[in-house]
Every structure is written in C-alpha cells, then in structure tokens.
Design an enzyme around this catalytic site. Structure first.
Site, PDB file in Angstrom:
ATOM      1  N   SER A 145       0.855  -1.187   0.000  1.00 52.82           N
ATOM      2  CA  SER A 145       0.000   0.000   0.000  1.00 52.82           C
ATOM      3  C   SER A 145       0.887   1.231   0.000  1.00 52.82           C
ATOM      4  CB  SER A 145      -0.886  -0.007   1.251  1.00 52.82           C
ATOM      5  OG  SER A 145      -1.503   1.242   1.465  1.00 52.82           O
ATOM      6  N   TYR A 158      -3.189  -0.303  10.032  1.00 51.75           N
ATOM      7  CA  TYR A 158      -3.013  -0.639   8.624  1.00 51.75           C
ATOM      8  C   TYR A 158      -1.628  -0.231   8.142  1.00 51.75           C
ATOM      9  CZ  TYR A 158      -4.232  -0.901   3.624  1.00 51.75           C
ATOM     10  OH  TYR A 158      -4.270  -1.206   2.278  1.00 51.75           O
TER      11      TYR A 158
END
Length: 265
Positions: A145, A158
C-alpha cells in the site's frame, strides 16, 4: 516477448480473491494462461467469487480458508497440491482496514489488522515456499500500500501492517532468492471501487466531494486508479519477465508518491 509474459501452465493462488483487486489480478492471470485458485473467509464469499469467475468465462478453484489460521492454511495448500498442483504464483491479497483514531483503537482491533494484513501473508508464504523450492521457481506478490511508505489519520494499524509487509517482502527475497523465488510487492494508489463510488459522484451543484478533490490534487494522473491498472503490473511480477526483479515494491499510484501535490487555490 509474448513468452516472457505468459503464465501458461502456472498455478496461481490469490488470497481473498472473491472480488475487488484480488479478482482483477486473478482474471489477468487467467487471461495470461494461469490456472486460478483462490480462498475466502466464508463459503458465501467463495460461492460469490466462483459465480463471478464463471460469468467471466474463467474456471477457478475456490476454497474456504482463514489466512490467519496456520492449520487451515497448511491444509489448503496440501489440498491444492493434491487437487490442482503445486503453487507457482502466490498473491497475498487478503486484508482489512479499520479507520479508527489511534487513541480510540483497542489493542484487540490493532492486533486483528496486523493478524490479517501481516501475519496472514507470512503464514501463506511459509506454506507455499517448500513447494516452490522443490519446483525450482516461484513468484510471491504481496499487496502492499502507499501506507507502506506514508502515514495518515486513523490508519495506524493498517500502516504498521503494510510497512511490515514491505519489509517481509524484502526479507523473503533475501532469504529465498537463491532458490529462484522472487518476492515483490504491488502498492496500489487510490482505486475506484463500488465502496468509494459515493466519494466520486458529482454533486447536484456540480461540485466534487472534498475527498475526491483531495485525491485528484495529490495524483499527477488527475484520476483515481482502476483495478485494470493493477493487472499489467501483476502479470509482469508473476511472469518470467521479472525473473531478476526481487524485493521490490511497484507502486501503481498514478504518481502520488512522487508528488508534493497542488498548491491550494
């Protein structure tokens, strides 16, 4: 050159690929000639995925498996090897995000994100690597990501997981490159999905949602990405074309990480 990107005869396991990014990558692999295997957390999601693949003319093998459960993962890999064949390509796609301010997030919520987004790829990779060593080759692709590089409000767990996944990617490359196993990552930018559709709709007065304006201002491409944008990079990292690419994260973000953003008007 076509042979460099061919996946003919390859068996690809894509975790959590009933829909979304995982499904799009699996569809690209199938078009390149691979046999598709996927898992999801429930039979309902597996059935949904199987129906979607069938509708697209893709024959896929779907299994119920929790990627955080090592016994289930080992059983899945053994079953796939018996029923389909040893895995040549693994895409660690399954993941979750919890958008909660860090000071309001419980340790249990933090652990859940880490467990799925970081421990899951460790467990599944660990399960397929012995078969790849026996075959003399293998490709592992971790869905990282931009949060592997950047922080942002409300995504502490995250970002921690994806930052760890970037380093797990590099370590797998370091440890198993000698066995002709390449482990790389893909870091998607902001991708247009049904979940983000309300953020991208033009309002009745012709204006854009503030978050939509923020993304467009931060992206040199001046648009959201699509799942199709991830297909070519995934095929590249799964194919012989990337045999000397190892430990790399390919950011498919329209240039966000290279750009400071537009000056406010």
């Amino acid at each position: 050159m076509d042979n460099q990107f061919s996946l003919d005869g390859k068996i690809a396991l894509i975790t959590g690929a009933s829909y979304g990014i995982g499904w799009a990558i699996a569809a690209a692999f199938a078009k390149a000639g691979a046999t598709i295997v996927f898992n999801d957390i429930s039979q309902a999601l597996v059935d949904k995925g199987l129906a979607s693949y069938q509708e697209a003319g893709i024959r896929a093998h779907g299994y119920v498996c929790d990627v955080t459960n090592e016994e289930q993962v080992n059983a899945l890999v053994a079953r796939v090897e018996k029923e389909v064949g040893a895995v040549d390509i693994l895409v660690n796609n399954a993941g979750i995000i919890k958008r909660i301010p860090m000071h309001e997030m419980s340790a249990a919520e933090f652990r859940q994100v880490i467990d799925i987004d970081l421990n899951g790829p460790f467990i599944v990779s660990k399960a397929v690597i012995p078969g790849m060593i026996r075959k003399g080759h293998g490709k592992i692709i971790n869905i990282c990501s931009m949060m592997s590089e950047l922080g942002r409000e409300t995504v502490s767990a995250y970002a921690a997981a994806k930052g760890g996944l970037k380093m797990l990617t590099r370590n797998i490359a370091s440890e198993y490159g000698q066995y002709n196993i390449q482990c790389n990552g893909i870091g998607p930018g902001y991708i247009a999905t049904p979940q983000t559709a309300p953020l991208r709709e033009i309002r009745p007065d012709g204006s854009r949602h503030p978050f939509d304006r923020f993304i467009l201002a931060k992206t040199p491409a001046a648009r959201w990405g699509t799942t199709d944008d991830l297909q070519g990079p995934a095929v590249f990292l799964a194919s012989a074309a990337s045999d000397f690419v190892n430990g790399h994260v390919l950011y498919v973000d329209g240039g966000i990480l290279a750009y400071i953003g537009k000056q406010p008007e």
